[in-house]
Design an enzyme around this catalytic site. Structure first.
Site, short mmCIF file in Angstrom:
data_model
loop_
_atom_site.label_atom_id
_atom_site.label_comp_id
_atom_site.label_asym_id
_atom_site.label_seq_id
_atom_site.Cartn_x
_atom_site.Cartn_y
_atom_site.Cartn_z
N HIS A 422 0.82 -1.21 0.00
CA HIS A 422 0.00 0.00 0.00
C HIS A 422 0.85 1.26 0.00
O HIS A 422 0.35 2.37 -0.19
CB HIS A 422 -0.92 0.01 1.22
N ASP A 426 -2.45 2.34 -4.26
CA ASP A 426 -3.66 2.32 -3.45
C ASP A 426 -4.49 1.08 -3.73
O ASP A 426 -4.22 0.33 -4.68
CB ASP A 426 -4.48 3.59 -3.70
#
Length: 449
Positions: A422, A426
């Site tokens: 992450h 995203d």
């Protein structure tokens, strides 16, 4: 002139290696360029060639022991030459280990001169200094036997063991007693030959009421597997992976009935070739390459200077070995047809199990596939292979009732598990990649459009 044989450094992350086997014995002649010994790391086991011709006069690190990068493993001399023996733990002075500081400048390893409490300096090997700290040994009480009087690990260990000489105790008991400051002469041993064990020390530290009148039950002996070699290196890498990346896993269950039919058709078409093989993993790998080209952020690596989005896919295939796990990768995998990719995968997997890989084939991967379908597992949370952004877990194919064209039918279903960093991307882009990959495997025609 004597030549030092040192532990090589393969790759930026290698810190140590295990000497698996010496191909020459002490006193035997050695030719420059011929295989001299085998080294095992967390990634590969490979032979190392002799750097000079002569006589292997001293083996410092025996088979089965681990040594740091740049540690001196052996000495090659000219016939008749008799140099001074080198102590275990010695680091090569000719080839100091080089690392990078935060500014990117190269710096050499620290000096072997370390201060002691009274402000004086004692010359010692870095490994000896670390061992002295662990064993609570004052460096000023140790006499060095290494080059120029430097203190070695063996010197430190000798001083530490002197306090326990003549005591019948196991090494773990001695280590534990040393850390706790316990006098072993006050402990009764219950081990083989009345040897004092760590359990004896713990019982003495925590006495039980009326212990003298109770009968101690027989204690089953555990089987202990040493946490060293490949197992320890894999554990360190997995722990580092979890610590250095914000890992998130997402899952999707897909209907792969069409892929099953496609594989059956291709196998029938090549039935005259008895050696023809095509696995579901080959098809998934081909689809992954197609999907990565459409979602390039997933074909990236997080490095010190930023996110590197790669033009081509170097596809890693996780291969389980008897002593661990290795991930070779197929370079430019996105440029191959299904048949070509199948052949490449078969080749690297086969050589992974036979020990025929080179360092280039286990470095530089951009995305990894871990297939556990043969283990009967549906889904799992794979751990990233740093510095890659994503790793795909492939589960088994199982028949299930599912809705197809408004009707409940028995379909072939599979679970895909995607773990991604992450920090690099995203959730939405990662999930879009996984969904498109699932669509391709549900409708194989989408792989060619």
């Amino acid at each position: 002139m004597a030549q030092q044989v040192i532990m090589p450094k393969w790759g930026l992350t290698m810190k140590e290696g295990k000497v698996v086997r010496w191909l020459k014995g002490e006193g035997e002649s050695v030719e420059s360029g011929e295989p001299l010994f085998e080294v095992e790391t967390d990634k590969i086991t490979n032979s190392v060639e002799a750097s000079a011709s002569g006589i292997l006069s001293q083996i410092i690190v025996p088979e089965g022991e681990t040594a740091a990068v740049q540690a001196v493993l052996a000495v090659i001399t000219a016939p008749g030459e008799k140099p001074d023996e080198i102590a275990s733990g010695t680091v090569s002075s000719k080839q100091p280990e080089v690392s990078a500081n935060t500014d990117g400048e190269k710096v050499t390893s620290k000096s072997a001169d370390v201060p002691v409490e009274d402000g004086e300096f004692v010359r010692a090997m870095p490994a000896a200094r670390k061992l002295a700290e662990e064993l609570n040994v004052v460096m000023s009480t140790v006499t060095g036997t290494g080059p120029n009087g430097a203190i070695t690990m063996k010197d430190v260990q000798t001083v530490a063991d002197a306090a326990f000489s003549g005591i019948n105790a196991s090494p773990k008991a001695i280590e534990f007693a040393r850390k706790k400051g316990i006098d072993l002469s006050q402990i009764n041993g219950t081990g083989e030959g009345d040897k004092i064990t760590k359990a004896d020390i713990l019982r003495a530290m925590n006495p039980v009421a009326d212990q003298s009148t109770s009968v101690a039950p027989a204690v089953a002996k555990d089987t202990i597997v040493p946490m060293d070699g490949v197992r320890k290196l894999i554990a360190d890498n997995m722990h580092a992976s979890l610590n250095n990346a914000a890992q998130l896993s997402v899952f999707v269950e897909i209907d792969v009935t069409e892929i099953v039919q496609l594989r059956t058709t291709l196998l029938l078409r090549n039935k005259r070739n008895s050696e023809y093989r095509l696995s579901y993993n080959d098809i998934v790998s081909y689809a992954v390459c197609r999907a990565l080209k459409r979602h390039p952020i997933m074909n990236s690596t997080l490095q010190d200077d930023g996110i590197h989005i790669h033009e081509h896919v170097n596809l890693g295939i996780a291969v389980a070995l008897p002593n661990g796990l290795i991930v070779p990768n197929i370079k430019l995998a996105d440029s191959f047809t299904l048949e070509e990719l199948k052949t490449e995968i078969k080749d690297v997997v086969g050589r992974s199990r036979s020990g025929g890989l080179n360092m280039d084939e286990i470095a530089g991967g951009t995305f990894t596939i871990s297939n556990v379908s043969m283990l009967g597992v549906d889904g799992f949370t794979p751990i990233l292979n740093p510095p890659e952004t994503g790793i795909l877990g492939v589960g088994r194919i199982i028949e299930k009732p599912a809705v197809k064209d408004g009707e409940i039918k028995i379909r072939k279903m599979m679970t895909l598990s995607l773990t991604f960093n992450h920090m690099t991307t995203d959730g939405a882009p990662a999930m879009a990649f996984l969904r498109e990959l699932g669509d391709m495997l549900e409708n194989p025609g989408l792989m060619i459009v």
